[in-house]
Motif scaffolding. Structure first.
Motif, PDB file in Angstrom:
ATOM      1  N   UNK A 212       0.707  -1.203   0.011  1.00 35.82           N
ATOM      2  CA  UNK A 212       0.003   0.039  -0.131  1.00 35.82           C
ATOM      3  C   UNK A 212       0.756   1.267  -0.104  1.00 35.82           C
ATOM      4  N   UNK A 213       1.936   1.211   0.616  1.00 37.75           N
ATOM      5  CA  UNK A 213       2.987   2.431   0.627  1.00 37.75           C
ATOM      6  C   UNK A 213       3.464   2.457  -0.666  1.00 37.75           C
ATOM      7  N   UNK A 214       3.777   1.446  -1.228  1.00 42.34           N
ATOM      8  CA  UNK A 214       4.475   1.314  -2.532  1.00 42.34           C
ATOM      9  C   UNK A 214       3.454   2.159  -3.858  1.00 42.34           C
ATOM     10  N   UNK A 215       2.377   1.561  -3.646  1.00 37.74           N
ATOM     11  CA  UNK A 215       1.159   2.052  -4.338  1.00 37.74           C
ATOM     12  C   UNK A 215       1.029   3.794  -4.259  1.00 37.74           C
ATOM     13  N   UNK A 216       1.147   4.053  -3.063  1.00 31.85           N
ATOM     14  CA  UNK A 216       0.945   5.571  -2.641  1.00 31.85           C
ATOM     15  C   UNK A 216       2.122   6.286  -3.369  1.00 31.85           C
ATOM     16  N   UNK A 217       3.331   5.659  -3.018  1.00 35.03           N
ATOM     17  CA  UNK A 217       4.562   6.249  -3.749  1.00 35.03           C
ATOM     18  C   UNK A 217       4.500   6.489  -5.199  1.00 35.03           C
ATOM     19  N   UNK A 218       4.038   5.425  -5.983  1.00 36.73           N
ATOM     20  CA  UNK A 218       4.179   5.355  -7.346  1.00 36.73           C
ATOM     21  C   UNK A 218       3.088   6.417  -7.804  1.00 36.73           C
ATOM     22  N   UNK A 219       1.873   6.672  -7.181  1.00 42.91           N
ATOM     23  CA  UNK A 219       0.827   7.509  -7.882  1.00 42.91           C
ATOM     24  C   UNK A 219       1.414   8.776  -7.545  1.00 42.91           C
ATOM     25  N   UNK A 220       1.901   9.172  -6.104  1.00 42.94           N
ATOM     26  CA  UNK A 220       2.321  10.446  -5.904  1.00 42.94           C
ATOM     27  C   UNK A 220       3.421  10.728  -6.833  1.00 42.94           C
ATOM     28  N   UNK A 221       4.285  10.222  -7.384  1.00 42.35           N
ATOM     29  CA  UNK A 221       5.407  10.572  -8.190  1.00 42.35           C
ATOM     30  C   UNK A 221       4.917  10.833  -9.700  1.00 42.35           C
ATOM     31  N   UNK A 222       3.813   9.975 -10.206  1.00 42.50           N
ATOM     32  CA  UNK A 222       3.082  10.093 -11.463  1.00 42.50           C
ATOM     33  C   UNK A 222       2.246  11.556 -11.357  1.00 42.50           C
ATOM     34  N   UNK A 223       1.860  11.900 -10.200  1.00 48.66           N
ATOM     35  CA  UNK A 223       1.036  13.031 -10.254  1.00 48.66           C
ATOM     36  C   UNK A 223       1.979  14.285 -10.004  1.00 48.66           C
ATOM     37  N   UNK A 224       3.128  14.154  -9.464  1.00 51.72           N
ATOM     38  CA  UNK A 224       3.974  15.536  -8.903  1.00 51.72           C
ATOM     39  C   UNK A 224       5.338  15.467  -9.997  1.00 51.72           C
ATOM     40  N   UNK A 225       5.724  14.540 -10.492  1.00 58.73           N
ATOM     41  CA  UNK A 225       7.026  14.495 -11.130  1.00 58.73           C
ATOM     42  C   UNK A 225       6.760  14.702 -12.643  1.00 58.73           C
ATOM     43  N   UNK A 226       7.612  15.694 -13.472  1.00 56.26           N
ATOM     44  CA  UNK A 226       6.926  15.875 -14.989  1.00 56.26           C
ATOM     45  C   UNK A 226       8.172  16.192 -15.838  1.00 56.26           C
ATOM     46  N   UNK A 227       9.180  15.437 -15.380  1.00 60.93           N
ATOM     47  CA  UNK A 227      10.631  15.431 -16.236  1.00 60.93           C
ATOM     48  C   UNK A 227      10.291  14.296 -17.284  1.00 60.93           C
ATOM     49  N   UNK A 290       4.326   5.310   5.226  1.00 54.18           N
ATOM     50  CA  UNK A 290       3.662   5.165   6.597  1.00 54.18           C
ATOM     51  C   UNK A 290       4.178   4.203   7.600  1.00 54.18           C
ATOM     52  N   UNK A 291       4.787   3.049   7.082  1.00 56.37           N
ATOM     53  CA  UNK A 291       5.362   2.026   7.810  1.00 56.37           C
ATOM     54  C   UNK A 291       6.884   2.037   7.717  1.00 56.37           C
ATOM     55  N   UNK A 292       7.514   1.589   9.099  1.00 60.16           N
ATOM     56  CA  UNK A 292       8.998   1.188   8.834  1.00 60.16           C
ATOM     57  C   UNK A 292       9.039  -0.202   8.176  1.00 60.16           C
ATOM     58  N   UNK A 293      10.236  -0.685   7.994  1.00 53.51           N
ATOM     59  CA  UNK A 293      10.460  -1.895   7.354  1.00 53.51           C
ATOM     60  C   UNK A 293       9.950  -3.091   7.937  1.00 53.51           C
ATOM     61  N   UNK A 294      10.280  -3.188   9.534  1.00 51.02           N
ATOM     62  CA  UNK A 294       9.793  -3.997  10.325  1.00 51.02           C
ATOM     63  C   UNK A 294       8.157  -3.956  10.496  1.00 51.02           C
ATOM     64  N   UNK A 295       7.883  -2.600  10.591  1.00 50.89           N
ATOM     65  CA  UNK A 295       6.102  -2.823  10.694  1.00 50.89           C
ATOM     66  C   UNK A 295       5.522  -3.480   9.274  1.00 50.89           C
ATOM     67  N   UNK A 296       6.349  -3.043   8.073  1.00 48.28           N
ATOM     68  CA  UNK A 296       5.691  -3.697   6.866  1.00 48.28           C
ATOM     69  C   UNK A 296       5.716  -5.154   6.922  1.00 48.28           C
ATOM     70  N   UNK A 297       6.835  -5.767   7.402  1.00 48.00           N
ATOM     71  CA  UNK A 297       6.807  -6.893   7.611  1.00 48.00           C
ATOM     72  C   UNK A 297       6.025  -7.487   8.375  1.00 48.00           C
TER      73      UNK A 297
END
Length: 309
Positions: A212-227, A290-297
């Motif tokens: 879920x963090x991965x998806x959030x990050x992907x969609x955030x970058x697509x929306x905000x990075x425009x190079x 949102x989650x640390x590595x341990x929390x994600x695991x």
């Protein structure tokens, strides 16, 4: 254009990350077409309200006529087994898929693509590893194929007005994950709660990112990075060792197994034993996990245990 108003084609959309992405895009209001040959994915994961095309993307005609109304391609499909016994075939399959997608996009006039690369393009690099680290020296054919694909995408981005969002992933975990360390430990301990065999020496230590963090990050970058070429690491600021994963899985299952190790610093040929990506560039764009590595695991362990009951 907002994601919610786009028609998105997701390659590998019946797989682990792809199926979660398809669910998220549909929930956000986007139209979605999934392309998958189901060699690694599961057709049952694709929702009824997504279009589905079963196709082998190594076939240059696989997407013919299917991109005419597509606004964005998200390319996740790949041969993923790092320790494959056919490295040249894996390299050829992965680069051929990407080349065929780019040719189909050019024919249909589609100019936006998000690509899921990998931390394996860095090889054994100093940690935390930034996006501008060099030289990039992957130690597996999988990593080499990802790096080659990045080159193909960069060339198109800079010479044919393509916009590319290139994501170098850490280890993504969560429900539906199979064939990785967390589900492997769960399945082993459900079969034999007293013994656990661990590949390598258990000291391999990497960053784990919840899907879920991965998806959030992907969609955030697509929306905000425009190079033309937007390359971002996706990961956490923390790491988790294989021994720590074993402890978390055992705790969640309520068992205390004796551990046995196969030995050596690598779990398999081509394994990078230590990995942590710098996410400073991602943070500067306004996103943090949102989650640390341990929390994600731990969260993923609970989710997969529930699935396997």
């Amino acid at each position: 254009m907002a994601i919610s108003s786009r028609h998105v084609l997701v390659t590998g959309g019946a797989g682990f990350i792809g199926s979660h992405l398809t669910d998220r895009l549909l929930a956000d209001g986007a139209a979605v077409t999934v392309v998958d040959d189901c060699s690694n994915g599961d057709r049952g994961r694709v929702p009824d309200d997504a279009n589905f095309l079963e196709a082998d993307l190594t076939d240059p005609d696989a997407l013919k006529g299917h991109l005419d109304d597509i606004d964005l391609v998200v390319h996740l499909a790949a041969s993923k087994h790092v320790d494959t016994d056919r490295p040249h075939g894996q390299f050829d399959d992965n680069t051929r898929m990407t080349r065929n997608i780019l040719e189909a996009m050019a024919d249909a006039g589609v100019t936006d693509i998000a690509y899921t690369s990998s931390s394996t393009v860095y090889g054994e690099a100093p940690r935390p590893t930034p996006e501008d680290y060099a030289p990039l020296e992957p130690i597996s054919a999988y990593g080499a194929s990802k790096l080659a694909d990045e080159g193909l995408l960069s060339a198109r981005a800079h010479s044919h007005e393509l916009t590319v969002w290139n994501f170098r992933f850490a280890n993504v975990v969560g429900p539906r994950l199979r064939g990785a360390v967390i589900p492997d430990f769960i399945e082993k301990l459900q079969d034999d709660s007293e013994h656990l065999t661990i590949l390598g020496d258990g000291r391999q230590e990497k960053s784990y990112l919840h899907v879920e963090d991965c998806l959030d990050a992907m969609l955030h970058v697509i929306e905000h990075a425009d190079d033309a070429m937007n390359t971002y690491n996706l990961g956490t600021r923390t790491t988790t060792s294989v021994d720590r994963i074993a402890t978390i899985v055992a705790e969640e299952l309520g068992v205390d197994p004796e551990r046995e190790y196969t030995g050596g610093e690598r779990g398999w040929t081509g394994d990078v034993p230590k990995m942590r990506l710098s996410i400073e560039k991602l943070s500067a764009l306004g996103w943090e996990p949102e989650r640390s590595s341990d929390e994600a695991v731990r969260q993923s362990t609970r989710e997969i245990i529930d699935e396997l009951r």
